[in-house]
Design a protein around this motif. Structure first.
Motif, PDB file in Angstrom:
ATOM      1  N   THR A 227       0.835  -1.201   0.000  1.00  0.00           N
ATOM      2  CA  THR A 227       0.000   0.000   0.000  1.00  0.00           C
ATOM      3  C   THR A 227       0.869   1.250   0.000  1.00  0.00           C
ATOM      4  N   ALA A 228       1.877   1.256   0.876  1.00  0.00           N
ATOM      5  CA  ALA A 228       2.777   2.411   0.949  1.00  0.00           C
ATOM      6  C   ALA A 228       3.513   2.620  -0.365  1.00  0.00           C
ATOM      7  N   ARG A 229       4.031   1.529  -0.958  1.00  0.00           N
ATOM      8  CA  ARG A 229       4.781   1.663  -2.209  1.00  0.00           C
ATOM      9  C   ARG A 229       3.888   2.205  -3.317  1.00  0.00           C
ATOM     10  N   ASP A 230       2.665   1.684  -3.430  1.00  0.00           N
ATOM     11  CA  ASP A 230       1.753   2.138  -4.480  1.00  0.00           C
ATOM     12  C   ASP A 230       1.396   3.610  -4.309  1.00  0.00           C
ATOM     13  N   MET A 231       1.172   4.040  -3.068  1.00  0.00           N
ATOM     14  CA  MET A 231       0.841   5.435  -2.815  1.00  0.00           C
ATOM     15  C   MET A 231       2.008   6.353  -3.176  1.00  0.00           C
ATOM     16  N   LEU A 232       3.213   5.945  -2.820  1.00  0.00           N
ATOM     17  CA  LEU A 232       4.391   6.761  -3.111  1.00  0.00           C
ATOM     18  C   LEU A 232       4.715   6.764  -4.596  1.00  0.00           C
ATOM     19  N   ALA A 233       4.528   5.618  -5.255  1.00  0.00           N
ATOM     20  CA  ALA A 233       4.786   5.549  -6.694  1.00  0.00           C
ATOM     21  C   ALA A 233       3.808   6.455  -7.442  1.00  0.00           C
ATOM     22  N   ALA A 234       2.551   6.495  -6.982  1.00  0.00           N
ATOM     23  CA  ALA A 234       1.559   7.363  -7.625  1.00  0.00           C
ATOM     24  C   ALA A 234       1.932   8.822  -7.475  1.00  0.00           C
ATOM     25  N   ARG A 235       2.642   9.140  -6.393  1.00  0.00           N
ATOM     26  CA  ARG A 235       3.090  10.515  -6.149  1.00  0.00           C
ATOM     27  C   ARG A 235       4.441  10.802  -6.790  1.00  0.00           C
ATOM     28  N   ARG A 236       5.010   9.803  -7.458  1.00  0.00           N
ATOM     29  CA  ARG A 236       6.341   9.917  -8.077  1.00  0.00           C
ATOM     30  C   ARG A 236       7.418  10.240  -7.035  1.00  0.00           C
ATOM     31  N   ALA A 237       7.227   9.750  -5.822  1.00  0.00           N
ATOM     32  CA  ALA A 237       8.198   9.960  -4.746  1.00  0.00           C
ATOM     33  C   ALA A 237       9.240   8.848  -4.823  1.00  0.00           C
ATOM     34  N   ALA A 238      10.181   8.988  -5.739  1.00  0.00           N
ATOM     35  CA  ALA A 238      11.068   7.891  -6.128  1.00  0.00           C
ATOM     36  C   ALA A 238      11.925   7.357  -4.984  1.00  0.00           C
ATOM     37  N   LEU A 239      12.601   8.246  -4.259  1.00  0.00           N
ATOM     38  CA  LEU A 239      13.513   7.760  -3.227  1.00  0.00           C
ATOM     39  C   LEU A 239      12.761   7.170  -2.041  1.00  0.00           C
ATOM     40  N   TYR A 240      11.624   7.766  -1.686  1.00  0.00           N
ATOM     41  CA  TYR A 240      10.827   7.190  -0.602  1.00  0.00           C
ATOM     42  C   TYR A 240      10.311   5.804  -1.007  1.00  0.00           C
ATOM     43  N   ALA A 241       9.868   5.675  -2.263  1.00  0.00           N
ATOM     44  CA  ALA A 241       9.386   4.375  -2.739  1.00  0.00           C
ATOM     45  C   ALA A 241      10.505   3.346  -2.696  1.00  0.00           C
ATOM     46  N   ALA A 242      11.735   3.770  -3.015  1.00  0.00           N
ATOM     47  CA  ALA A 242      12.874   2.848  -2.978  1.00  0.00           C
ATOM     48  C   ALA A 242      13.109   2.317  -1.570  1.00  0.00           C
TER      49      ALA A 242
END
Length: 444
Positions: free
Chosen positions: A302-317
């Protein structure tokens, strides 16, 4: 404020437009001679005088002093608030162009406070997008504009710069920025609770990554003590989210989850999506620590999908490293390896800590397959990346893994070297390489 001659011409024009004599404009607080001198540009009027004249002329102090109608600044501030809401609840890629337009407008109007606010917004957008040099540049420019303001007003750009350097793997410098600001606030009697909570919460992550757990716990205690004096709910939620990390480090998972629940409730109410994603991420981590791997996977995805949708690349990593570890523990190593392979290239940019974490996990999986040579290669790569970033706590654990591997393969001297390296990176309780801990707030 404009030059006296320009202000004088403006006062004279407005007086004439309203059909007022110099005496009528001046009374009862000033004389017609003062108005004559002011209109000729021979005297610089005080703020008090201009506010009086603005009232007599039916205009604003700002328009009289600068020629700029007050409604323009108000409209710009409202637009900045809208851009901030877009960033918090929408998409950084959508908010950034708004902030750029508003920055240009603030520059045209000569509004430094609004310029600083637009730069802070651009810095936050760049952080989410992983554009760290741009983020640092925006925060530095905002801090420069606020150079003459009290330190509490400069806490946001300082914190922004520190977070950008932290994400770039420059942990010691991030600590230095935050500790210096905390010390200056406390030593100078400027113990503004909101500024201090912002800085104490921000310093927890680099402390933990450097292995300075006692220092992180102390910062968390101080932040919690100050929280009742903070009015901004989003700031309180961010503090709870960071404080949860110190509870996790101390093995206090129930308290960590309680702090995360408080933060999550506030973020849901305020609809702050990136922050809410961070809560899902940390709750997934808590569940993984408790062995509830299925629930942990759901939270982390859930967290990864939310961050990816926001284009928050380093947080998603960062989330993907945690998710890969959960998949490994669930026995789904191929999925984990595929996830980690996309993170290895971060070692060539600003994600050295995340690339190091990916190599560490790939090394563990190689060991589990009995591929000692491949495991060693990954551990050595991780060691290089983490040494670059100064992640002392992770380095100590990595050196232990490498030393154990070398010992099992009969290379005792090399294993001892690895263990010694790990001991060198294990920070003593409450210390970093930066000297004394930052001061606590002055008691009143």
């Amino acid at each position: 404020m404009d030059e006296p001659a320009e202000i004088g011409r403006r006062v004279q024009r407005m007086r004439a437009e309203r059909g007022l004599t110099q005496r009528a404009l001046a009374e009862p607080s000033y004389t017609s001679a003062y108005i004559s001198t002011l209109e000729s540009g021979k005297v610089r009027p005080s703020e008090t005088a201009l506010r009086f004249l603005a009232g007599r002329l039916g205009t604003s102090y700002e328009e009289l002093a600068t020629g700029r109608p007050a409604h323009l600044a108000t409209e710009l501030r409202l637009a900045l608030t809208d851009a901030q809401r877009t960033l918090a609840t929408g998409d950084a890629a959508e908010a950034a162009p708004r902030y750029r337009r508003l920055l240009a407008e603030a520059e045209r109007l000569g509004l430094d406070a609004e310029r600083a606010e637009a730069l802070l917004g651009l810095g936050d957008c760049a952080l989410e997008a992983g554009e760290l040099p741009d983020a640092i540049g925006h925060f530095e420019a905002a801090e420069k504009l606020l150079a003459d303001e009290p330190l509490p007003r400069r806490a946001r750009p300082i914190r922004g710069r520190a977070v950008a350097h932290l994400l770039a793997g420059e942990l010691r410098y991030a600590c230095y920025l935050l500790e210096s600001a905390i010390d200056e606030l406390n030593a100078g009697g400027l113990a503004d609770p909101e500024a201090l909570v912002l800085l104490y919460a921000a310093v927890i992550s680099p402390y933990i990554d450097m292995g300075a757990h006692a220092r992180a716990a102390h910062a968390a205690e101080l932040a919690l003590a100050l929280a009742p004096r903070v009015a901004d709910p989003a700031l309180v939620a961010g503090m709870h989210r960071q404080v949860a990390r110190t509870f996790l480090t101390a093995g206090r998972t129930a308290e960590a989850d309680a702090s995360l629940a408080k933060a999550q409730a506030i973020y849901q109410q305020l609809r702050l999506r990136t922050d809410l994603a961070h809560c899902h991420w940390m709750r997934g981590y808590v569940q993984a620590q408790n062995g509830d791997l299925v629930a942990a996977e759901a939270e982390l995805r859930t967290a990864r999908d939310m961050l990816a949708a926001r284009r928050a690349a380093l947080y998603a990593a960062q989330v993907e490293v945690e998710l890969a570890d959960v998949l490994r523990r669930l026995g789904r190593c191929e999925e984990a390896a595929e996830l980690l392979s996309g993170l290895l290239e971060l070692g060539d940019s600003h994600g050295a800590v995340h690339a190091g974490g990916a190599h560490r996990l790939l090394g563990l999986m190689a060991e589990e397959r009995g591929e000692a040579e491949s495991a060693e290669e990954h551990y050595v790569q991780a060691l290089t990346l983490l040494e670059r970033s100064g992640a002392g706590g992770d380095l100590a654990d990595l050196c232990r893994l490498l030393g154990d591997l070398l010992r099992r393969t009969g290379r005792t001297e090399a294993a001892l070297d690895a263990y010694r390296t790990g001991l060198g990176h294990r920070a003593a309780p409450g210390t970093t390489t930066l000297g004394p801990a930052p001061a606590s707030p002055l008691r009143r």
